[in-house]
Scaffold this motif. Structure first.
Motif, PDB file in Angstrom:
ATOM      1  N   TYR A  10       0.999  -3.085   4.001  1.00  0.00           N
ATOM      2  CA  TYR A  10       0.768  -4.190   3.074  1.00  0.00           C
ATOM      3  C   TYR A  10      -0.623  -4.759   3.291  1.00  0.00           C
ATOM      4  N   LYS A  11      -1.172  -5.352   2.248  1.00  0.00           N
ATOM      5  CA  LYS A  11      -2.461  -6.037   2.303  1.00  0.00           C
ATOM      6  C   LYS A  11      -2.258  -7.407   1.641  1.00  0.00           C
ATOM      7  N   HIS A  55      -6.782 -14.253   2.718  1.00  0.00           N
ATOM      8  CA  HIS A  55      -6.438 -12.875   3.071  1.00  0.00           C
ATOM      9  C   HIS A  55      -5.799 -12.858   4.452  1.00  0.00           C
ATOM     10  N   GLU A  66      -2.141 -11.275   0.406  1.00  0.00           N
ATOM     11  CA  GLU A  66      -3.121 -12.309   0.076  1.00  0.00           C
ATOM     12  C   GLU A  66      -2.439 -13.415  -0.710  1.00  0.00           C
ATOM     13  N   GLN A  73       0.874  -1.168   0.000  1.00  0.00           N
ATOM     14  CA  GLN A  73       0.000   0.000   0.000  1.00  0.00           C
ATOM     15  C   GLN A  73       0.915   1.223   0.000  1.00  0.00           C
TER      16      GLN A  73
END
Length: 161
Positions: free
Chosen positions: A57-58, A138, A60, A38
């Motif tokens: 961060y996101k 996730h 997955e 991000q």
């Protein structure tokens, strides 16, 4: 130059009805990690070009699998999608093991995640085709650094004595 081949990274899931981790291997066509940085972008008054910084961060992990009923990890993922599980019922523990690194007495270097399971497709396909289960794991919160023993299927946190 040693290349890392896909089978040098092992993935394990702890199904809802299981005491331990099971290998996510046979039946899985793909299981990819996307850190999904991000960013924050700024252009200051004295600059012609912008500056970008990473603010988080996101993460997955997208997966695609053939539905093999006696593979516990796939059966569990299928059940999440089939039964439309939500919230904590759709959360699992997941471990990614780096088999390409040196094993020590505790096992191979690994990261343990809590993940929310999104099953996006239960594709039954055309006649004669294998049913497909696909979706995304996730990440919830931060991962835990540690070690994974592939024989006992036990995770030990790096900061555990």
């Amino acid at each position: 130059m040693k290349q890392v081949i896909r089978n040098m990274i092992a993935d394990y899931l702890k199904p809802a009805d299981s005491e331990g981790f099971v290998l996510m291997g046979t039946g899985f066509n793909t299981l990819d990690e996307s850190p999904n940085a991000q960013t924050d972008e700024k252009t200051y008054i004295n600059q012609a070009s912008s500056s970008t910084s990473i603010k988080g961060y996101k993460p997955e992990f997208s997966f695609d699998s053939d539905f093999i009923e006696d593979e516990a990890a796939i059966a569990d993922l299928y059940a999440i999608g089939r039964n439309r599980l939500t919230g904590e019922d759709a959360q699992r523990e997941y471990v990614r093991v780096e088999l390409f690194k040196t094993k020590d007495t505790k096992g191979y270097p690994a990261r343990k995640f809590t993940v929310s399971v999104e099953v996006s497709d239960l594709a039954t396909g055309d006649g004669g085709e294998v049913t497909n289960v696909s979706g995304t794991l996730h990440q919830i919160g931060e991962f835990i650094e540690g070690f994974f023993d592939t024989q006992t299927k036990a995770f030990t946190a790096a900061n555990a004595g």
